[in-house]
Design an enzyme around this catalytic site. Structure first.
Site, PDB file in Angstrom:
ATOM      1  CE  LYS A 258      -0.417   0.098   5.058  1.00  0.00           C
ATOM      2  NZ  LYS A 258      -1.342   0.192   6.206  1.00  0.00           N
TER       3      LYS A 258
ATOM      4  NE  ARG B 149      -6.830   0.714  11.986  1.00  0.00           N
ATOM      5  CZ  ARG B 149      -5.599   0.503  11.512  1.00  0.00           C
ATOM      6  NH1 ARG B 149      -4.685   1.456  11.604  1.00  0.00           N
ATOM      7  NH2 ARG B 149      -5.278  -0.655  10.970  1.00  0.00           N
TER       8      ARG B 149
ATOM      9  CE1 TYR C 255      13.907  31.853   3.343  1.00  0.00           C
ATOM     10  CE2 TYR C 255      14.220  29.494   3.033  1.00  0.00           C
ATOM     11  CZ  TYR C 255      13.813  30.729   2.548  1.00  0.00           C
ATOM     12  OH  TYR C 255      13.303  30.820   1.275  1.00  0.00           O
TER      13      TYR C 255
ATOM     14  CG  MET D 249       9.664  23.949  -1.225  1.00  0.00           C
ATOM     15  SD  MET D 249       8.392  24.996  -1.966  1.00  0.00           S
ATOM     16  CE  MET D 249       7.436  25.441  -0.516  1.00  0.00           C
TER      17      MET D 249
END
Length: 376
Positions: free
Chosen positions: A40, A138, A267, A315
């Site tokens: 998955k 669950r 930064y 980023m």
């Protein structure tokens, strides 16, 4: 876009490591058990289609995904074998399960009735894996719900219960009594099912931790997931499992900068050079899955040496301190996750630094990072 023109950040997927980890999982199976490989979430970020094809070539014929969409993509790519959809069948998806020969996890009575109507309407019996809640809290039938629904389930002609399953909540903790309690509860519900005249062929409860840490010998299937990709099920398993990293996140040095003492980087200016420092700039960042929390503490491998991230992760860029790396050059390969030159940076190490688990580390390596498959 060919290999020379794409952005020089990629993930090598080492299929020989995948096969090694598969062999580790098989070592823990009894003679009467087989593996149901969990692929998955795009095989935990490794690529479900190529991973599934590789596993099939090594004899695995049972697979599990989370969603219908994941299952359809695999079928359309030609993956055969049994394909279990762990997330079940949502309203409106019934025909697709029939058309693509899929097996839903059966989570509740209402879904059973919907699937039964779809199956009888098409003159088919839909194979399902009945899921029970043995203590995870669950999804799945609780004991009282199962007891109430069994007479009706037995009468449904459009369903065939081929599997009986549950999920372990604390199997990664080898000292926890919860797993033993869950297994006892699971077997009690299985006996209830058989007494009602329903005898599924496949019985499964164990994930990677359950398979390698507990005696679940009544089960016919085991569901390894994270261990296939080189992640430990938990810290208790480091001594019992010899796993190899399958994903190797790599990039190349885009620029070298020689910074005088006192120069700040990135930064917030959280890194300030305490001496003459050589910094390499890498075209990779948190948009690719290199977590911002690795700022000033992440490690990398360059020319056989370990170095550290300098400054905040951006980023699209990160910087590393390569002052101690002889002959470092623009274009040099840098390994951020995985193995190189006899060294390793493991997803479990990232997970510890980030306060998460290796599952999330793998899944967060984004789609703009191309996967390159290395054959065994």
């Amino acid at each position: 876009m060919d290999q020379y023109s794409r952005r020089p950040t990629w993930a090598d997927i080492d299929l020989s490591a995948l096969k090694h980890n598969l062999n580790q999982a098989e070592r823990f199976c009894t003679q009467s058990q087989r593996l149901l490989a969990v692929i998955k979430a795009d095989a935990y970020g490794h690529g479900a289609v190529p991973v599934g094809r590789a596993l099939m070539s090594w004899g695995v014929n049972d697979f599990a995904v989370a969603t219908l969409e994941e299952a359809i993509a695999l079928r359309e790519a030609g993956l055969e074998g049994a394909l279990l959809v762990l997330g079940g069948c949502f309203p409106g998806q019934e025909s697709a399960f029939i058309d693509y020969r899929l097996q839903p996890a059966l989570l509740d009575g209402e879904t059973a009735l919907r699937l039964d109507r779809a199956g009888t309407g098409r003159g088919r019996r839909i194979p399902v894996h009945l899921k029970v809640d043995s203590g995870m809290g669950r999804v799945g039938f609780r004991l009282d719900q199962l007891q109430d629904f069994l007479p009706r389930l037995r009468a449904l002609q459009g369903l065939e219960v081929v599997g009986f399953m549950s999920h372990l909540a604390c199997a990664d903790d080898l000292d926890s009594p919860v797993t033993g309690d869950q297994y006892s509860h699971f077997k009690k519900m299985l006996a209830m099912l058989r007494t009602a005249g329903i005898s599924p062929r496949d019985i499964h409860l164990g994930n990677s931790a359950g398979l390698t840490g507990w005696d679940l010998s009544d089960c016919t299937l085991a569901r390894p997931g994270i261990m296939l990709y080189g992640g430990l099920p938990g810290p208790d398993f480091a001594e019992r499992l010899d796993l190899r990293p399958v994903m190797n996140l790599r990039t190349r040095i885009a620029q070298l900068r020689d910074l005088p003492t006192g120069t700040a980087v990135s930064y917030g200016r959280t890194f300030v050079a305490r001496r003459q420092t050589r910094v390499a700039v890498l075209p990779v960042g948190y948009a690719d899955g290199y977590n911002r929390l690795l700022s000033n503490c992440g490690r990398a491998i360059v020319r056989g040496l370990e170095v550290k991230v300098a400054g905040r992760v951006c980023m699209d860029w990160i910087m590393i301190d390569v002052s101690a790396v002889p002959d470092v050059a623009v274009g040099d390969c840098v390994t951020l996750l995985g193995a190189a030159d006899g060294l390793q940076i493991l997803a479990d190490e990232w997970a510890e630094q980030l306060g998460t688990i290796s599952y999330e580390v793998f899944c967060r390596i984004g789609t703009r990072v191309p996967r390159c498959y290395l054959n065994d």
